[in-house]
Design an enzyme around this catalytic site. Structure first.
Site, PDB file in Angstrom:
ATOM      1  N   HIS A 101       0.571  -1.155   0.394  1.00 27.02           N
ATOM      2  CA  HIS A 101      -0.261   0.009  -0.101  1.00 27.02           C
ATOM      3  C   HIS A 101       0.410   1.350  -0.240  1.00 27.02           C
ATOM      4  O   HIS A 101       1.628   1.456   0.988  1.00 27.02           O
ATOM      5  CB  HIS A 101      -1.082  -0.057   1.198  1.00 27.02           C
ATOM      6  CG  HIS A 101      -2.390  -0.776   1.316  1.00 27.02           C
ATOM      7  ND1 HIS A 101      -2.057  -1.766   1.212  1.00 27.02           N
ATOM      8  CD2 HIS A 101      -3.291  -0.902   0.937  1.00 27.02           C
ATOM      9  CE1 HIS A 101      -3.177  -2.663   2.128  1.00 27.02           C
ATOM     10  NE2 HIS A 101      -3.770  -1.926   1.738  1.00 27.02           N
ATOM     11  N   ASN A 132       8.192  -4.749   3.529  1.00 34.33           N
ATOM     12  CA  ASN A 132       6.575  -3.998   3.398  1.00 34.33           C
ATOM     13  C   ASN A 132       5.543  -4.796   5.099  1.00 34.33           C
ATOM     14  O   ASN A 132       5.436  -3.487   5.975  1.00 34.33           O
ATOM     15  CB  ASN A 132       5.655  -5.425   3.091  1.00 34.33           C
ATOM     16  CG  ASN A 132       4.143  -4.738   2.602  1.00 34.33           C
ATOM     17  OD1 ASN A 132       3.610  -3.942   3.123  1.00 34.33           O
ATOM     18  ND2 ASN A 132       3.191  -6.120   2.913  1.00 34.33           N
TER      19      ASN A 132
END
Length: 221
Positions: A101, A132
């Site tokens: 994201h 991440n």
């Protein structure tokens, strides 16, 4: 009589955002295929790479304290993009990359509609798992901490460089960066990381702290 074929160049748009007025000078060199305006963030999207180059937003401390579960949310294509520009969740399967994201779910989990928008593939780029889930998670948590402490921050999250492709010709960015502007202090905090698993599990926050000038240099703005 032969028909003349006209070659129409792809129109690239300069990117500015109402959410980050103090960082728009930095964003000016970033060129987008399409600018997407979501409920609480703006996306500078690349059709060439099929991922967002930059996402910008404002975080308000009183809102980020509220939490809604992400249960039931799933990654979905963004139908506001032309079909040729879209990426899909399945493009990432078994590639060794997470669906990373740029506008994090945890920054907007006070509102279900905005949460769903963070799971649109127009907000997603390939990100190595250790980056991440470990180091980048620390950066995002720190961003929310600053929003709470100083009431509001402007945030730019971006990617740059290229390391090839995964499925459906989705590009792999070489670097991830985040810029946090604190209006109350007139101060900017920035981070720049290579898109790698190496060293990210145990990396301390300060290890990839950087400057706007260094991001411009590495990303060739």
């Amino acid at each position: 009589m032969k028909k003349l074929l006209l070659l129409i160049p792809l129109l690239l748009l300069a990117f500015t955002s109402k959410y980050t007025p103090d960082l728009n000078n930095f964003l000016q060199p970033v060129k987008c295929s399409k600018v997407l305006h979501k409920t609480s963030f703006d996306i500078c999207y690349s059709c060439k790479y099929k991922y967002p180059l930059v996402v910008s937003y404002t975080l308000k401390g009183d809102l980020v304290k509220k939490k809604i579960s992400r249960k039931g949310l799933r990654f979905r294509p963004d139908y506001n993009l032309p079909a040729k520009c879209r990426s899909y969740s399945k493009d990432y399967s078994k590639t060794g990359y997470d669906r990373g994201h740029l506008a994090s779910n945890a920054s907007f989990d006070y509102d279900r509609k905005i949460q769903k928008e963070t799971f649109l593939m127009s907000n997603i780029a390939p990100q190595k798992p250790n980056l991440n889930r470990k180091y980048w998670a620390k950066v995002e948590k720190f961003t929310r901490f600053l929003a709470v402490k100083y009431k509001q921050v402007e945030v730019v999250t971006g990617v740059c460089g290229n390391k090839g492709h995964i499925k459906n010709k989705v590009g792999i960015p070489a670097y991830w960066y985040k810029i946090i502007y604190i209006p109350e202090l007139n101060k900017t905090v920035a981070f720049l990381t290579p898109n790698t698993n190496v060293g990210m599990s145990k990396a301390k926050l300060k290890e990839y702290k950087t400057t706007l000038e260094e991001i411009k240099r590495v990303c060739n703005f």
